[in-house]
Design a protein around this motif. Structure first.
Motif, short mmCIF file in Angstrom:
data_model
loop_
_atom_site.label_atom_id
_atom_site.label_comp_id
_atom_site.label_asym_id
_atom_site.label_seq_id
_atom_site.Cartn_x
_atom_site.Cartn_y
_atom_site.Cartn_z
N ARG A 93 -3.79 8.47 1.43
CA ARG A 93 -4.08 7.35 0.07
C ARG A 93 -3.87 6.06 0.73
NH1 ARG A 93 -6.63 5.45 -3.60
NH2 ARG A 93 -5.42 4.42 -5.30
N VAL A 94 -2.91 5.91 1.71
CA VAL A 94 -2.74 4.63 2.39
C VAL A 94 -4.00 4.27 3.17
CG1 VAL A 94 -1.35 3.20 3.90
CG2 VAL A 94 -0.34 4.59 2.22
N TRP A 99 -0.61 13.36 2.13
CA TRP A 99 -1.18 12.79 0.80
C TRP A 99 -1.00 11.07 1.10
CZ3 TRP A 99 -0.26 9.68 -3.33
CH2 TRP A 99 -1.45 9.59 -4.28
N ILE A 100 0.27 10.96 1.13
CA ILE A 100 0.69 9.47 1.20
C ILE A 100 -0.46 8.76 2.34
CG2 ILE A 100 2.20 8.07 1.79
CD1 ILE A 100 2.87 8.83 -0.82
N TYR A 157 0.82 -1.31 -0.13
CA TYR A 157 0.00 0.12 -0.02
C TYR A 157 1.03 1.22 0.00
CZ TYR A 157 -3.27 -3.30 1.62
OH TYR A 157 -4.33 -4.31 1.79
N TRP A 158 2.08 1.35 0.85
CA TRP A 158 2.84 2.36 0.82
C TRP A 158 3.63 2.61 -0.53
CZ3 TRP A 158 2.62 5.52 4.82
CH2 TRP A 158 2.19 5.23 5.97
N GLU A 182 2.05 6.56 -6.85
CA GLU A 182 1.33 7.29 -7.49
C GLU A 182 1.70 8.84 -7.29
OE1 GLU A 182 -2.48 6.49 -5.99
OE2 GLU A 182 -2.62 4.62 -6.50
N ALA A 197 1.11 4.02 -3.03
CA ALA A 197 0.93 5.35 -2.79
C ALA A 197 2.09 6.16 -3.14
CB ALA A 197 0.32 5.56 -1.31
#
Length: 250
Positions: free
Chosen positions: A96-97, A92-93, A37-38, A44, A41
């Protein structure tokens, strides 16, 4: 702090064998498959900044703080970001995670569920020690608790609750103090170099199960490919090989 029993855990916390008083688990990449997931993100974010994060840079962020991860990402892309922009990128990270983690059950790392259940059955104290902030760790804890039927950790220490983050020993020392356990009786389970460094610096024996980045052999460190087949007896061996019990010349 949770004291909910799992699998017949008693009121006291005896050792696993001849001395393991507590087992301290890292989270991302050690217990659960959340590093993906990290990574997703960060890839992205890199694309939104007009670049592509290299696999080497991604590996260098494993186990680090968000600030350090953003510094690695920005340097890899060759972009300059102000302090405000760095903080915005980090936020943001994390957001998103959180979305990715909320998409369903979070998968375990191989052997992790079985080991955690076996440790709780054997009786020693347990702690989750993660660099991840509380708001994200809570999502993982909810998934773990739902799977096991109870919160398996006596203490949880998150990255936004410590005076210094891994590789500093502070998170592991804080967990041991909260458990009331001497560091020499603790086994740390980690997947990253910064986590292994933190555990060893805390004077604890460490079991390393690296996945996304290499971890070199170090005195006091036991390395394995996965947690499959690891149980209480193997943790006794890790403790015996640890820094507090190392025999000179061996």
């Amino acid at each position: 702090m949770s004291v909910a029993p799992v699998g017949g855990r008693g009121a006291t916390a005896p050792s696993v064998g001849d001395g393991v008083r507590a087992v301290l688990f890292d989270m991302d990449g050690t217990l659960v498959e959340t590093e993906e997931y990290w990574g997703e993100a960060m890839f992205e974010l890199a694309a939104s900044l007009g670049g592509q994060m290299s696999p080497e840079a991604r590996a260098a962020t494993v186990g680090t703080s968000m600030r350090r991860a953003m510094q690695v990402l920005h340097a890899d892309l060759g972009v300059h970001r102000t302090e405000a922009q760095l903080l915005a990128d980090a936020g943001w990270i994390e957001d998103r995670v959180a979305v990715l983690m909320s998409g369903g059950g979070i998968p375990w790392r191989p052997g992790a569920r079985e080991l955690l259940a076996a440790v709780r059955e054997a009786g020693p104290a347990t702690a989750l020690v993660t660099t991840t902030p509380r708001r994200l760790a809570a999502l993982v804890l909810a998934s773990i608790t739902a799977d096991l039927g109870a919160d398996p950790f006596d203490v949880t220490v998150c990255g936004d609750e410590v005076p210094a983050r891994k590789p500093d020993p502070a998170p592991y020392l804080q967990a041991a103090a909260a458990l009331g356990v001497d560091p020499a009786g603790c086994v740390v389970i980690e997947d990253s170099l910064v986590g292994v460094t933190a555990g060893l610096a805390a004077g604890m024996a460490v079991l390393g199960v690296p996945a996304l980045q290499p971890v070199p052999p170090t005195p006091g460190l036991t390395l394995r490919g996965t947690l499959v087949g690891v149980g209480p007896a193997e943790l006794d061996e890790v403790l015996a090989a640890g820094p507090a019990r190392a025999v000179p010349g061996r």
